[in-house]
Scaffold this active site. Structure first.
Site, PDB file in Angstrom:
ATOM      1  N   ASP A 148      -8.169  49.372 -37.001  1.00 44.32           N
ATOM      2  CA  ASP A 148      -7.622  48.300 -37.825  1.00 44.32           C
ATOM      3  C   ASP A 148      -7.694  46.977 -37.055  1.00 44.32           C
ATOM      4  O   ASP A 148      -8.618  46.769 -36.280  1.00 44.32           O
ATOM      5  CB  ASP A 148      -6.175  48.666 -38.215  1.00 44.32           C
ATOM      6  CG  ASP A 148      -5.782  48.122 -39.578  1.00 44.32           C
ATOM      7  OD1 ASP A 148      -5.779  46.890 -39.729  1.00 44.32           O
ATOM      8  OD2 ASP A 148      -5.491  48.906 -40.490  1.00 44.32           O
ATOM      9  N   HIS A 221      -1.966  43.359 -40.279  1.00 43.72           N
ATOM     10  CA  HIS A 221      -2.417  44.526 -41.034  1.00 43.72           C
ATOM     11  C   HIS A 221      -2.360  45.806 -40.196  1.00 43.72           C
ATOM     12  O   HIS A 221      -1.847  46.839 -40.642  1.00 43.72           O
ATOM     13  CB  HIS A 221      -3.840  44.242 -41.530  1.00 43.72           C
ATOM     14  CG  HIS A 221      -4.365  45.200 -42.542  1.00 43.72           C
ATOM     15  ND1 HIS A 221      -4.921  46.407 -42.208  1.00 43.72           N
ATOM     16  CD2 HIS A 221      -4.454  45.109 -43.889  1.00 43.72           C
ATOM     17  CE1 HIS A 221      -5.335  47.023 -43.319  1.00 43.72           C
ATOM     18  NE2 HIS A 221      -5.060  46.257 -44.348  1.00 43.72           N
ATOM     19  N   SER A 551      -4.713  50.092 -48.439  1.00 41.24           N
ATOM     20  CA  SER A 551      -4.528  50.007 -46.986  1.00 41.24           C
ATOM     21  C   SER A 551      -3.165  50.539 -46.583  1.00 41.24           C
ATOM     22  O   SER A 551      -2.980  51.002 -45.465  1.00 41.24           O
ATOM     23  CB  SER A 551      -4.613  48.549 -46.513  1.00 41.24           C
ATOM     24  OG  SER A 551      -5.938  48.133 -46.398  1.00 41.24           O
TER      25      SER A 551
END
Ligand code: NAG
Ligand code: NAG
Ligand code: NAG
Ligand code: NAG
Ligand code: NAG
Length: 771
Positions: A148, A221, A551
């Protein structure tokens, strides 16, 4: 090729920030263009068995092959576990010359990929209860690898209190880099590496004033996904007071190792492959990838290729399905060795009502936290009437006329640009607030945002009602009432509109997605380097953030796979996935089918796969559909892959036996997809047969089959209809015959096969498609 939208910058990747329109798939690059004189990154796959004996090490062989076509090209990475080969920068003619070199299987242009909680443990029914959920192995022995944007190691989600030593045999590392040292890892965060060689070769050096050249997460994220999968428990987690409660990952004692592969301009396949390569060698048990790049054939897709090697090593792969819904065939990450995860809602909401001058009140959602609006009603204007731009209703940057919006609440339509960015546009033009109305693309789905001005999001139907008033009343007025956090919302879950849908175009015979998990308004850890909206103008800093996307659902399943593995340490990745899928539910507690929020109608297996994950049930599935690498090889033969294509995926000379009939319907998958050719069906009937083998994981038992279908066009039969298992690990096979009599091209219907011994329910979805 590598276009970057200037106005989106680092915020391009999660669903929080952009409308679905921007999630167009990144098409796989075409083959080599021999006349291309510019240098591009290529991934060179070699046949290990063909290395001439003169080379002491494969590095020497790679170097020598490369030198024979280019004096100056440098090896970016050599790969040892995910593929055999290396990546390098070549001109088109050099690449073409290398491709015919002895031992070189293929030279593939690089592809680009993009990145596609307090309440969820309660919602999923896994609040801690040691007696109820005993571990056979130990959750703290399970390592979840996350590819990620890196990690914010100071987040309390990586607190390692109470965790024992790092599992024996762990080979990962905490790599030092910008603002990151080995001291940033601990017994929770046991590895942190970054992969930027491919990115920098294409995009130029990383601008260290904008992002860290290390595993540090400047985006948020990666911190969100890894803490969702395996974050430690944090009491009193919240975003501005919203969603207040204890935040914890799905496997809160499992270890985390992060592999940063996504940078401001995206995620490149040479880096992703290097990270998968490393994660395999490091010794992770689960790999979680909340990123994707459209859908290309498995032998061209680096994620599919790299994860084949990983699954062979016993690593379970969980990937996001994509945020390109609600259109059909919008999936990415559809290889059968990948668990493909779609998104649903949970029973928590953040209501913010729109109260109109005509006395009517409509519900919306918001995470706004700042100065409230005055109690009095404010003037209300439609953005489309406050702009000279033909797309003024979308509130693009610089399109609103300040004279027409100053001091007013502005109604903007959702789409194309980030939702929070629209709020900023209204704010900069002097607006007092915003009502953001969904269009048909997102229907009634409500995604909450930490807006920079008082704002709320409303569904499409509500938006139409509000506009009727707004456009007919000579002096429309409005205010927004923020009401904090509400739990117990029903129905939940529903399938979210953005969640990518099947059928798979790459392999329609595998029903995808596999499963759905919570992906809407999820609270988890965040970076200290960016605000909750991700906008550069957002100077707020938060420990936790609430965002949405597949996600977010993917790491739920990654963590739950770790949760199952901790209790069944000898199960294969396919057995764990089977347990998660066959125990998933496709009906709510009220017995009604799960709803698709995009249409308000019943959702189908093309939306939710086997259904919504039910972790407690997954611990005791009764029976599993197991699979190993040979089964996947047989499947590739059934797809008529050439020896070269199989070698690309599986790194070996696997020859399909010319005398054997391979069938795509015989892969021992926990779901069924039958594809009919309408022209054949028209001449009579068409038959598809499946073979499956169940393994008992709970000892002796007799299971009866139950078949249900909504289809008038098919007849489904199962033989035998009863399976008796004498002991654990016993295997029994059965066949499913589907006879289709008619059907219009382009239509689908669905069904379900359930085996039950009265205690366990082993359910599989069926999809029937007419082409
Ligand atoms: C490094 O961290 C410090 C403090 O957290 C911060 O002020 C600085 O901007 C960071 N540098 C980079 C390049 O991220
Ligand atoms: C917003 O922030 C204030 C502190 O500034 C806090 O007291 C309040 O609870 C927050 N509102 C919500 C809805 O969480
Ligand atoms: C406002 O916009 C609506 C919808 O685009 C349009 O029908 C209407 O004529 C506009 N009103 C004014 C005063 O421009
Ligand atoms: C919009 O058009 C009107 C009339 O043509 C003009 O007076 C006004 O300045 C324009 N506004 C903007 C923001 O361009
Ligand atoms: C693999 O196939 C190639 C060519 O098809 C052959 O030259 C090679 O010897 C084979 N290797 C093995 C280990 O079978």
């Amino acid at each position: 090729m590598l276009k970057r939208s200037a106005f989106l910058g680092s915020v391009l990747w999660t669903f929080l920030f952009v409308g679905p329109l921007l999630f167009t798939a990144v098409a796989a690059a075409d083959g080599i263009d021999g006349s291309d004189t510019s240098r591009k990154t290529y991934i060179v796959h070699v046949a290990k068995s063909q290395m001439p004996a003169v080379f002491p090490h494969h590095d020497n062989w790679f170097d020598s092959s490369l030198r024979s076509v280019s004096d100056s090209a440098e090896v970016l990475y050599t790969y040892a576990a995910a593929i055999h080969g290396f990546s390098t920068r070549l001109t088109g003619s050099e690449a073409a010359a290398l491709e015919v070199f002895p031992g070189v299987i293929s030279v593939l242009p690089e592809q680009r990929y993009e990145l596609h909680t307090t309440r969820t443990p309660e919602f999923l029914g896994i609040e801690d209860n040691a007696a109820l959920l005993p571990e056979s192995g130990s959750e703290s022995d399970v390592i979840v690898g996350v590819l990620d944007t890196g990690v914010w190691p100071e987040s309390r989600s990586y607190n390692d209190a109470g965790l024992g030593p790092v599992p024996a045999g762990w080979k990962g590392e905490c790599e030092a880099g910008t603002n990151f040292t080995a001291a940033n890892c601990n017994k929770k965060l046991i590895g942190a590496r970054f992969f930027s060689k491919g990115y920098e070769a294409t995009m130029g050096p990383i601008d260290e004033s904008k992002e860290s050249r290390s595993a540090r997460d400047d985006d948020g994220h990666g911190t969100h996904t890894s803490s969702t999968a395996a974050g430690s428990e944090v009491e009193g987690a919240n975003l501005f007071g919203y969603a207040l409660g204890n935040a914890r990952g799905m496997a809160r004692k499992a270890r985390v190792s992060v592999y940063k592969v996504c940078w401001l301009g995206g995620c490149l396949s040479s880096d992703i492959l290097a990270a998968i390569d490393r994660a395999i060698l490091d010794g992770v048990n689960i790999l979680s990838l909340s990123l994707g790049g459209g859908s290309s054939d498995f032998y061209r897709d680096s994620v599919a290729i790299g994860t084949f090697a990983a699954t062979e090593k016993g690593i379970l792969i969980s990937c996001s399905a994509g945020n390109a819904g609600p259109g059909s065939s919008t999936l990415s990450n559809v290889a059968p060795w990948i668990t493909t995860v779609g998104a649903g809602t949970i029973d928590r909401d953040f209501p913010a009502y729109v109260s109109l001058g005509n006395g009517k009140k409509y519900s919306g959602v918001s995470l706004y936290n700042g100065t409230s609006l005055p109690r009095t009603l404010l003037p209300f204007v439609y953005a489309g009437n406050a702009s000279n731009n033909t797309n003024g209703n979308l509130c693009f940057t610089g399109t609103l006329d300040p004279e027409k919006v100053a001091g007013k609440i502005v109604l903007c339509d959702r789409g194309v640009t980030a939702r929070v960015l629209k709020g900023q546009v209204v704010k900069l033009a002097g607006g007092a607030g915003m009502v953001l109305a969904n269009t048909a693309a997102s229907g009634e789905e409500l995604v909450a945002d930490a807006h920079l001005l008082p704002a709320t999001s409303v569904g499409e139907k509500t938006g139409i009602e509000i506009k009727k008033y707004l456009l007919s009343d000579p002096n429309p007025t409005v205010t927004i009432l923020f009401e904090g956090t509400k739990v117990g919302i029903q129905p939940a879950p529903v399938v979210s509109a953005f969640s990518s849908r099947g059928p798979s175009t790459v392999a329609p015979s595998i029903l995808k997605p596999d499963i759905i998990a919570p992906g809407v308004n999820i609270l988890a850890g965040w970076t200290g380097a960016a605000g909750p909206t991700g906008l550069s103008t957002d100077s707020r800093r938060v420990d936790f953030n609430i965002i949405s996307g597949t996600s977010m659902s993917c790491p739920h399943v990654s963590g739950l796979a770790a949760f199952v593995k901790a209790r069944h340490s000898n199960w294969s990745p396919a057995a764990i996935r089977s347990a998660l899928m066959t125990t998933a539910y496709d009906k709510g507690k009220d017995g009604k089918p799960l709803i698709d929020v995009a249409t308000g109608k019943n959702a189908t297996p093309f939306d939710f796969g086997a259904g919504h994950v039910d972790p407690k049930a997954a611990l005791d599935p009764g029976l599993v559909y197991d699979l190993n690498a040979d089964d996947y090889l047989n499947f590739l033969c059934a797809l008529n892959y050439t020896p070269m294509q199989i070698n690309l995926v599986a790194r070996r000379n696997a020859t399909c036996d010319a005398g054997k009939t391979y069938s795509v319907t015989d892969l021992n998958y926990p779901s069924f997809a039958a594809v009919f050719d309408t022209t054949q069906v028209a001449g009579g009937s068409s038959v598809v047969k499946f073979t499956r083998t169940l393994t008992s994981v709970s000892g002796a038992g007799t299971y009866k089959v139950f078949i249900s279908t909504d289809s008038k066009e098919v007849k489904v039969s199962v033989d035998p209809g009863v399976l008796s298992f004498g002991a654990a690990n016993e295997k029994k096979s059965y066949t499913v015959t589907v006879i289709a009599s008619s059907g219009l091209p382009g239509t689908n219907s669905f069904g379900r096969i359930v085996w039950s011994d009265g205690i366990h329910t082993v359910g599989s979805p069926m999809a029937f498609t007419w082409n």
